[in-house]
Design an enzyme around this catalytic site. Sequence first.
Site, PDB file in Angstrom:
ATOM      1  N   PHE A 149     -11.166  -4.443   9.086  1.00 58.18           N
ATOM      2  CA  PHE A 149     -12.159  -4.593   9.624  1.00 58.18           C
ATOM      3  C   PHE A 149     -12.911  -6.029   9.536  1.00 58.18           C
ATOM      4  CE2 PHE A 149     -14.175  -3.819   5.409  1.00 58.18           C
ATOM      5  CZ  PHE A 149     -15.013  -4.670   5.346  1.00 58.18           C
ATOM      6  N   LYS A 173      -3.128  -2.305  16.588  1.00 53.22           N
ATOM      7  CA  LYS A 173      -4.139  -1.404  15.840  1.00 53.22           C
ATOM      8  C   LYS A 173      -5.090  -1.963  15.348  1.00 53.22           C
ATOM      9  CE  LYS A 173      -5.858   1.950  13.367  1.00 53.22           C
ATOM     10  NZ  LYS A 173      -7.119   1.768  13.042  1.00 53.22           N
ATOM     11  N   GLU A 176     -10.982   0.827  13.355  1.00 53.58           N
ATOM     12  CA  GLU A 176     -11.828   1.610  14.202  1.00 53.58           C
ATOM     13  C   GLU A 176     -13.359   1.417  13.629  1.00 53.58           C
ATOM     14  OE1 GLU A 176      -9.937   2.199  11.567  1.00 53.58           O
ATOM     15  OE2 GLU A 176     -10.534   4.052  10.343  1.00 53.58           O
ATOM     16  N   SER A 226      -6.520  -2.611   2.506  1.00 51.15           N
ATOM     17  CA  SER A 226      -6.814  -2.500   1.304  1.00 51.15           C
ATOM     18  C   SER A 226      -5.242  -2.287   0.651  1.00 51.15           C
ATOM     19  CB  SER A 226      -7.705  -1.254   0.863  1.00 51.15           C
ATOM     20  OG  SER A 226      -7.075  -0.154   1.670  1.00 51.15           O
ATOM     21  N   CYS A 281     -10.559 -11.344   1.830  1.00 48.93           N
ATOM     22  CA  CYS A 281      -9.483 -11.284   0.729  1.00 48.93           C
ATOM     23  C   CYS A 281      -9.354 -12.515   0.074  1.00 48.93           C
ATOM     24  CB  CYS A 281      -8.173 -10.823   1.289  1.00 48.93           C
ATOM     25  SG  CYS A 281      -7.574 -12.221   2.261  1.00 48.93           S
ATOM     26  N   GLU A 377     -11.227  -4.278  -6.650  1.00 47.94           N
ATOM     27  CA  GLU A 377     -11.918  -5.123  -5.831  1.00 47.94           C
ATOM     28  C   GLU A 377     -13.186  -4.364  -5.722  1.00 47.94           C
ATOM     29  OE1 GLU A 377      -9.888  -4.834  -1.865  1.00 47.94           O
ATOM     30  OE2 GLU A 377     -10.212  -7.235  -1.403  1.00 47.94           O
TER      31      GLU A 377
END
Length: 486
Positions: A149, A173, A176, A226, A281, A377
Amino acid sequence: MKYTEVKNFINGKFIDTNNRKMDVCSPLTGQVISTVPLSTSNDVNMAVEAAWNAFPNWSGLTSKKRSEVLYRYRSIVEKNKESIASLIHNEHGKTMNEAKAEVEKSIELTEFACSIPQITAGEILKVSDGVVCQTNYVPLGVVASICPFNFPHMVPHWTIPNIIALGNCVILKSSEQVPLTACKIAEMFKEAGLPDGVLNIVNGDKEIVEAICDHPEIKAISFVGSTEVAQIVYRRATNNLKRCLTLGGAKNHLLVFPDANLEMTAADICASFTGTAGQRCMAASVMVAVGDVSHIIKKLCEETGKVIPGLNLGPIISIESRQNIINYIDEAEKRGAKILVDGRKTRIDDNCDKNGYYIGPTIIDYPDPKIKMPQHEVFGPVFEIVHANDMNEAIKLENESPYGNAASAFTQKGGIASEVTQRVSAGMTGVNIGVPVPREPFSFGGWNDSKFGAGDLTGKGGIEFWTQLKKITTKWEKQEKTNWMS
Ligand code: NAD
């Protein structure tokens, strides 16, 4: 709803499905702004079929012809920078300035793909009398790219431009949580003249990712997200004998030495850990304070005071994620860590919606080595400080982190900088750089639990990942002095 409902994009058209739908909420307001379908393996089947139908013609073009589409696409993105940024701002929450910077990075990634005809010319060499060896980069066919995201525009541009410039067709993909920007990407590629079926987008969650991993006609998969899901996807895709590269989470360590440039270090670290509300990240996560750097920590706290939620700091992607961050800070405090800057108490700017998922920047100090910093994280505007007596101790602390995306040294001494960059266990390192992202043509990719699979995802690494090498050895005449290799 602010935006129309999201649809899958298959064979050049946005299509309706009977799938379950999920609300898309803007983190700026908490309001529902759209819905996204949770697609199934049927949708993947349709997308894969469309992609394979488009593949012979697309891969049959010269790479120069393919890059012409990317040149046109680049101009369209440039022309629409403001409106794309506004969409990113609304669905992700990052500030308009951050959203524009993201689009600019996507343009840079597209420019690299435009240069693919020049950098994939292949090699040719006379290997013995009358015998010539040659290599060509050959597309894999239909491949898939699964996105997180936090960069709704840039991460799809880590993969799509290179994938298609190299002659592949792709199933994207998107996350969402931020599916709207991907629809814009599809519209703009269509406007640029990309043939139907070359780029297809399917929306959904776990189920659709599993369908992608299991589809026998998808040749390679990239994943960014992740570490937990990166491992799941890597295992599943490679178990199905696919080429796979998955990039995971991070906890990036910055080794700060007392001689570091005070102003630059404080400003860079602050920008790094608060940018995109810490949801990147490459964000600075941990300072390893080497010796006495209290003057730098003081200055960093002052800089951090200028970062105001809703003004120059965006919200967190969801209420749950914000709560996890608050829990993390609560827990650190309970265990005896010092909260030097407390984002739980930061005032939110008057002009923003109070229902947005905001939290202020936070700095947590662990002065007592007996109070251990958790290794996982945080993914929010939280910066942690641990202490080391010397460089070796600091490098050891960095090496103990399970991740290995990025690490930087902040010092004015070349010898120290060089030793730190060589000995840290991270794929992307920097000297006096808060966000050491390698820019094109250099490749992006971490180490350890930040990446699974060989190679890197962008730049020259991307060319290797999205192609297979064809080796052609040629002889036209019988040679006089031949041996077994001629
Ligand atoms: P995520 O792992 O939750 O989701 C990533 C993708 O996986 C999404 O498309 C999601 O729909 C799908 N997914 C989620 N759960 C799944 C499951 N159980 N099985 C199969 N698919 C599943 O990540 P996120 O929250 O969207 O993104 C944030 C994470 O991404 C952070 O950890 C961040 O560090 C990481 N990230 C890494 C890089 C990098 O280059 N290493 C870059 C950007 C983001």
